[in-house]
Design a protein around this motif. Structure first.
Motif, PDB file in Angstrom:
ATOM      1  N   GLN A   1      27.756 -79.514  22.598  1.00 33.55           N
ATOM      2  CA  GLN A   1      27.079 -78.942  21.407  1.00 33.55           C
ATOM      3  C   GLN A   1      26.604 -80.147  20.443  1.00 33.55           C
ATOM      4  O   GLN A   1      25.297 -80.085  20.087  1.00 33.55           O
ATOM      5  CB  GLN A   1      27.695 -77.802  20.787  1.00 33.55           C
ATOM      6  N   GLU A   2      27.398 -81.005  20.153  1.00 29.77           N
ATOM      7  CA  GLU A   2      26.954 -81.973  19.356  1.00 29.77           C
ATOM      8  C   GLU A   2      28.106 -83.197  19.359  1.00 29.77           C
ATOM      9  O   GLU A   2      29.194 -82.638  19.774  1.00 29.77           O
ATOM     10  CB  GLU A   2      26.312 -81.903  17.958  1.00 29.77           C
ATOM     11  N   GLN A   3      27.811 -84.340  19.042  1.00 28.29           N
ATOM     12  CA  GLN A   3      28.859 -85.252  18.840  1.00 28.29           C
ATOM     13  C   GLN A   3      28.525 -86.448  17.868  1.00 28.29           C
ATOM     14  O   GLN A   3      27.136 -86.581  17.624  1.00 28.29           O
ATOM     15  CB  GLN A   3      29.305 -86.010  20.255  1.00 28.29           C
ATOM     16  N   GLY A   4      29.495 -86.956  17.418  1.00 25.98           N
ATOM     17  CA  GLY A   4      29.086 -88.091  16.565  1.00 25.98           C
ATOM     18  C   GLY A   4      30.349 -88.370  15.428  1.00 25.98           C
ATOM     19  O   GLY A   4      31.392 -87.947  15.769  1.00 25.98           O
ATOM     20  N   ALA A   5      30.122 -89.416  14.370  1.00 24.56           N
ATOM     21  CA  ALA A   5      31.007 -89.746  13.548  1.00 24.56           C
ATOM     22  C   ALA A   5      31.710 -88.502  13.109  1.00 24.56           C
ATOM     23  O   ALA A   5      30.977 -87.457  12.689  1.00 24.56           O
ATOM     24  CB  ALA A   5      30.604 -90.704  12.569  1.00 24.56           C
ATOM     25  N   THR A   6      32.886 -88.389  12.831  1.00 25.67           N
ATOM     26  CA  THR A   6      33.537 -87.062  12.498  1.00 25.67           C
ATOM     27  C   THR A   6      32.977 -86.876  10.852  1.00 25.67           C
ATOM     28  O   THR A   6      32.893 -85.597  10.523  1.00 25.67           O
ATOM     29  CB  THR A   6      35.174 -87.223  12.075  1.00 25.67           C
ATOM     30  N   ALA A   7      32.944 -87.656  10.142  1.00 24.06           N
ATOM     31  CA  ALA A   7      32.519 -87.416   8.771  1.00 24.06           C
ATOM     32  C   ALA A   7      31.120 -86.995   8.810  1.00 24.06           C
ATOM     33  O   ALA A   7      30.644 -86.037   7.952  1.00 24.06           O
ATOM     34  CB  ALA A   7      32.695 -88.570   7.891  1.00 24.06           C
ATOM     35  N   ASP A   8      30.088 -87.495   9.743  1.00 18.65           N
ATOM     36  CA  ASP A   8      28.895 -87.044   9.578  1.00 18.65           C
ATOM     37  C   ASP A   8      28.542 -85.590  10.187  1.00 18.65           C
ATOM     38  O   ASP A   8      27.945 -84.732   9.803  1.00 18.65           O
ATOM     39  CB  ASP A   8      28.186 -88.004  10.648  1.00 18.65           C
ATOM     40  N   VAL A   9      29.568 -85.275  11.280  1.00 25.81           N
ATOM     41  CA  VAL A   9      29.517 -83.980  11.837  1.00 25.81           C
ATOM     42  C   VAL A   9      29.937 -82.826  10.773  1.00 25.81           C
ATOM     43  O   VAL A   9      29.187 -81.955  10.887  1.00 25.81           O
ATOM     44  CB  VAL A   9      30.384 -83.719  13.192  1.00 25.81           C
ATOM     45  N   LEU A  10      31.084 -83.204  10.174  1.00 27.28           N
ATOM     46  CA  LEU A  10      31.558 -82.258   9.459  1.00 27.28           C
ATOM     47  C   LEU A  10      30.490 -82.227   7.890  1.00 27.28           C
ATOM     48  O   LEU A  10      30.444 -80.830   7.282  1.00 27.28           O
ATOM     49  CB  LEU A  10      32.761 -82.560   8.641  1.00 27.28           C
ATOM     50  N   ALA A  11      29.681 -83.077   7.506  1.00 26.61           N
ATOM     51  CA  ALA A  11      28.937 -83.115   6.436  1.00 26.61           C
ATOM     52  C   ALA A  11      27.547 -82.369   6.685  1.00 26.61           C
ATOM     53  O   ALA A  11      27.292 -81.485   5.948  1.00 26.61           O
ATOM     54  CB  ALA A  11      28.680 -84.395   6.058  1.00 26.61           C
ATOM     55  N   ALA A  12      27.169 -82.521   8.055  1.00 27.75           N
ATOM     56  CA  ALA A  12      25.857 -81.745   8.511  1.00 27.75           C
ATOM     57  C   ALA A  12      25.869 -81.355   9.848  1.00 27.75           C
ATOM     58  O   ALA A  12      25.329 -82.202  10.659  1.00 27.75           O
ATOM     59  CB  ALA A  12      24.652 -83.022   8.060  1.00 27.75           C
ATOM     60  N   PRO A  13      26.451 -80.411  10.138  1.00 28.13           N
ATOM     61  CA  PRO A  13      26.695 -79.991  11.446  1.00 28.13           C
ATOM     62  C   PRO A  13      25.304 -79.447  12.055  1.00 28.13           C
ATOM     63  O   PRO A  13      24.817 -78.749  11.459  1.00 28.13           O
ATOM     64  CB  PRO A  13      27.897 -78.975  11.743  1.00 28.13           C
ATOM     65  N   ARG A  14      24.677 -79.961  13.047  1.00 29.43           N
ATOM     66  CA  ARG A  14      23.589 -79.452  13.771  1.00 29.43           C
ATOM     67  C   ARG A  14      23.673 -78.227  14.648  1.00 29.43           C
ATOM     68  O   ARG A  14      22.594 -77.588  14.530  1.00 29.43           O
ATOM     69  CB  ARG A  14      22.717 -80.783  14.555  1.00 29.43           C
ATOM     70  N   SER A  15      24.971 -78.089  14.961  1.00 29.50           N
ATOM     71  CA  SER A  15      24.849 -77.096  16.187  1.00 29.50           C
ATOM     72  C   SER A  15      25.444 -75.785  15.616  1.00 29.50           C
ATOM     73  O   SER A  15      26.326 -76.004  14.629  1.00 29.50           O
ATOM     74  CB  SER A  15      25.786 -77.398  17.099  1.00 29.50           C
ATOM     75  N   ALA A  16      24.787 -74.612  15.706  1.00 29.74           N
ATOM     76  CA  ALA A  16      25.252 -73.269  15.225  1.00 29.74           C
ATOM     77  C   ALA A  16      26.801 -73.142  15.581  1.00 29.74           C
ATOM     78  O   ALA A  16      27.301 -72.438  14.817  1.00 29.74           O
ATOM     79  CB  ALA A  16      24.270 -72.345  15.618  1.00 29.74           C
ATOM     80  N   TYR A  17      26.958 -73.481  16.802  1.00 33.07           N
ATOM     81  CA  TYR A  17      28.492 -73.343  17.348  1.00 33.07           C
ATOM     82  C   TYR A  17      29.418 -74.319  16.472  1.00 33.07           C
ATOM     83  O   TYR A  17      30.505 -73.494  16.049  1.00 33.07           O
ATOM     84  CB  TYR A  17      28.724 -73.807  18.763  1.00 33.07           C
TER      85      TYR A  17
ATOM     86  N   ARG B   1      29.054 -74.948  13.289  1.00 33.23           N
ATOM     87  CA  ARG B   1      29.041 -74.410  11.944  1.00 33.23           C
ATOM     88  C   ARG B   1      29.916 -73.204  11.982  1.00 33.23           C
ATOM     89  O   ARG B   1      30.646 -72.995  10.999  1.00 33.23           O
ATOM     90  CB  ARG B   1      27.526 -74.043  11.417  1.00 33.23           C
ATOM     91  N   LYS B   2      29.949 -72.497  13.232  1.00 32.38           N
ATOM     92  CA  LYS B   2      30.667 -71.251  13.220  1.00 32.38           C
ATOM     93  C   LYS B   2      32.149 -71.762  13.253  1.00 32.38           C
ATOM     94  O   LYS B   2      33.139 -71.390  12.725  1.00 32.38           O
ATOM     95  CB  LYS B   2      30.255 -70.661  14.446  1.00 32.38           C
ATOM     96  N   LEU B   3      32.496 -72.717  14.100  1.00 33.54           N
ATOM     97  CA  LEU B   3      33.892 -73.322  14.091  1.00 33.54           C
ATOM     98  C   LEU B   3      34.458 -73.649  12.762  1.00 33.54           C
ATOM     99  O   LEU B   3      35.273 -73.572  12.270  1.00 33.54           O
ATOM    100  CB  LEU B   3      33.976 -74.604  15.062  1.00 33.54           C
ATOM    101  N   LEU B   4      33.351 -74.413  12.163  1.00 37.09           N
ATOM    102  CA  LEU B   4      33.819 -74.862  10.732  1.00 37.09           C
ATOM    103  C   LEU B   4      34.158 -73.634   9.443  1.00 37.09           C
ATOM    104  O   LEU B   4      35.039 -73.670   8.785  1.00 37.09           O
ATOM    105  CB  LEU B   4      32.628 -75.439   9.953  1.00 37.09           C
ATOM    106  N   SER B   5      33.168 -72.626   9.803  1.00 40.10           N
ATOM    107  CA  SER B   5      33.449 -71.560   8.882  1.00 40.10           C
ATOM    108  C   SER B   5      34.677 -70.559   9.012  1.00 40.10           C
ATOM    109  O   SER B   5      35.198 -69.870   8.383  1.00 40.10           O
ATOM    110  CB  SER B   5      31.984 -70.649   8.919  1.00 40.10           C
TER     111      SER B   5
END
Length: 549
Positions: free
Chosen positions: A238-254, A256-260
């Motif tokens: 669904q997406e990949q990248g530096a951990t800090a970047d993905v957590l700060a601005a997740p592009r994938s709806a999935y 964001r769902k995991l985070l929430s």
């Protein structure tokens, strides 16, 4: 990280399928990512996302019906996806090692620990027997096992879960491989043991420069421990990248769902305090329980525990394995008699229960177990499983029983067609909903939940927790919620007892215990909650973007 920028692991367009009598099913679709020297890459996703299949393909350990259909797996620049078993055996342990998920089933029960660690050294024929024996002790010392000479002579059943996982890490690092695949290495462990094991993997990675592919469904662990994230769903990235970047601005709806849904990342989710005036439906005073040891003498499993649970609230009992929490709830549920102390549930005094009254008591208190796979009879239909308590405790006409079963299945959010199915045809979350329905069909007042969400993926866990909250509000239920996970407790409970070695070391409203723990042990449990490395990025995202995709 090493100056060498060529990846240790480079996966391109990987495709994996499994076969059965009806044909082949693709489970990994064109997955591509790499792991640099000294880097930790977390492969994150729920059950069925393809993360374990991807990791198994790297080390050539797909199950017999699994197959790599296409793509490339390069290890230190060499293509290995088409290697036969003999060639793969030559690199397992030496170039790439696996730390498996379950330490209890991953060690041979009839071989000593020393023999199993020495085996990896002997397979690759690098040391004499005496040198191998010395190296075994060095490795057991390195992974932090006390009395390594004794541990080498012991068998797996004589070690705790955390100790067994350290043994598996010793085996994984024995030949200083370039890549370690850690497949859910702490999911079966208590939170403080989890932290120690992850710290150990970090220390060894820094010492050897080893790369780590961390397979996990826990976004909190991934947030704390990885340099980069690869998020998988249904076999696709669904997406990949530096951990800090993905957590700060997740592009994938999935994502964001995991985070929430991750309890360890929801630090603001403490429930408001309960009004003091509510009467207690459960009162425990000075509960003590001794077990007689086979060798003679007594073992005190629970020592003088006291707490009260107001009607319609949730009381959590928290502690690591061996803390006494399961013994406490089994006593409250009437399955064991206390050695000393008083337990009152509603109008019942458990010490005074007569032979005729347990049936009435059972209707008032119901238990939901940890594992929905093991607590449902695989031979029965879902209808029969939910109907059974009515047959045992409440004689009703057949049609009325059927109406009650259908109504409670609908109440827990399951479609009526599941009633004709058997447990194997349901997902883990659906099975746990069935277990909850079975506990509620007698209309109890108190439901005891023994680690009832710990075996579930984070999004399914969030759904079950939301369901429990809704049922509590609508039906006025009182919960006693057993957990080793303070992140979940913070989210669902009003009050909490923290147990350590059979004693209650903290007790009170959840907000109070989290803000001002009375014991060092509680403080250690709170500090061990994962997801603290990037709190500002995560919580800013949750507040600004919201949890809805």
């Amino acid at each position: 990280m090493s100056e060498n920028t060529s990846p240790v692991l480079d996966i391109r367009d990987l495709k994996i399928s499994y076969g059965d009598d009806s044909g082949r099913t693709r489970v990994v679709h064109d997955v591509s990512f790499s792991v640099a020297p000294g880097e930790v890459v977390a492969l994150v996703g729920e059950s069925g996302s393809g993360k374990t299949s991807t990791a198994q393909a790297v080390i050539g350990l797909l199950s017999g019906n699994g197959r790599v259909d296409g793509g490339s797996i390069r290890l230190n620049g060499e293509e290995i996806s088409r290697w036969n078993e003999k060639r793969l055996r030559s690199i397992r342990g030496a170039v790439v090692s696996l730390i498996p998920q379950d330490p209890s089933s991953s060690l041979n029960p009839v071989l000593t620990i020393g023999t199993q660690v020495r085996e990896i050294l002997e397979i690759h024929g690098r040391l004499s027997r005496a040198e191998a024996d010395r190296r075994v002790i060095e490795l057991l010392t390195q992974v932090g096992l006390s009395q390594p000479e004794l541990r080498a002579r012991q068998y797996p059943h004589e070690l705790s879960g955390g100790m067994k996982q350290r043994v598996l890490i010793a085996i994984a690092i024995a030949l200083k491989p370039a890549l370690i695949i850690a497949d859910e290495p702490t999911s079966a462990l208590d939170v403080t043991v989890q932290r120690r094991i992850l710290d150990l993997i970090d220390d060894l990675r820094r010492e050897y420069g080893t790369s780590v592919l961390l397979v996990t469904h826990d976004l909190g662990v991934a947030a704390d421990r990885s340099d980069r994230l690869v998020v998988l769903q249904d076999g696709r990235i669904q997406e990949q990248g530096a951990t800090a970047d993905v957590l700060a601005a997740p592009r994938s709806a999935y994502t964001r769902k995991l985070l929430s849904d991750a309890p360890s990342l929801a630090t603001a989710a403490i429930r408001p305090p309960v009004e003091e005036a509510r009467p207690a439906i459960v009162a425990v005073e000075g509960l003590t329980l001794n077990f007689v040891l086979p060798t003679g003498g007594n073992f005190r499993a629970v020592d003088g525990i006291s707490f009260k649970v107001p009607r319609g609230t949730t009381h959590a009992i928290v502690g690591e394995s061996g803390s006494g929490k399961t013994t406490t709830i089994r006593t409250i549920a009437g399955f064991q008699r206390p050695t000393d102390g008083v337990i009152r549930v509603g109008d019942f005094d458990l010490a005074a229960l007569k032979a005729a009254t347990p049936r009435q008591f059972r209707r008032k208190v119901q238990l939901v177990y940890q594992n929905p796979w093991g607590s449902l009879d695989p031979r029965q239909t879902i209808f029969s499983i939910v109907e059974e308590p009515l047959l045992n405790f409440e004689p009703l006409p057949k049609e009325e029983r059927a109406d009650r079963v259908r109504a409670i299945i609908e109440r827990v959010g399951l479609p009526s067609p599941v009633l004709t199915r058997r447990p194997h045809a349901l997902s883990g979350g659906q099975r746990q909903r069935v277990a909850i329905a079975r506990s509620l069909v007698l209309e109890p007042e108190v439901v005891v939940l023994d680690e009832a969400v710990s075996a579930l993926d984070v999004t399914v866990q969030a759904q079950i927790l939301a369901l429990l909250g809704e049922l509590q509000r609508d039906l006025g239920l009182t919960y006693i919620f057993v957990s080793h996970d303070l992140a979940v407790v913070r989210q669902i409970a009003d009050t909490v007892s923290v147990l350590h070695n059979g004693r209650q070391v903290d007790y009170g409203p959840v907000a109070q215990v989290f803000a001002s723990p009375a014991s060092d042990y509680t403080r250690e449990l709170i500090d061990a909650i994962p997801g603290r490395k990037f709190p500002h990025q995560i919580h800013h995202h949750l507040q600004t973007a919201g949890s809805t995709p």
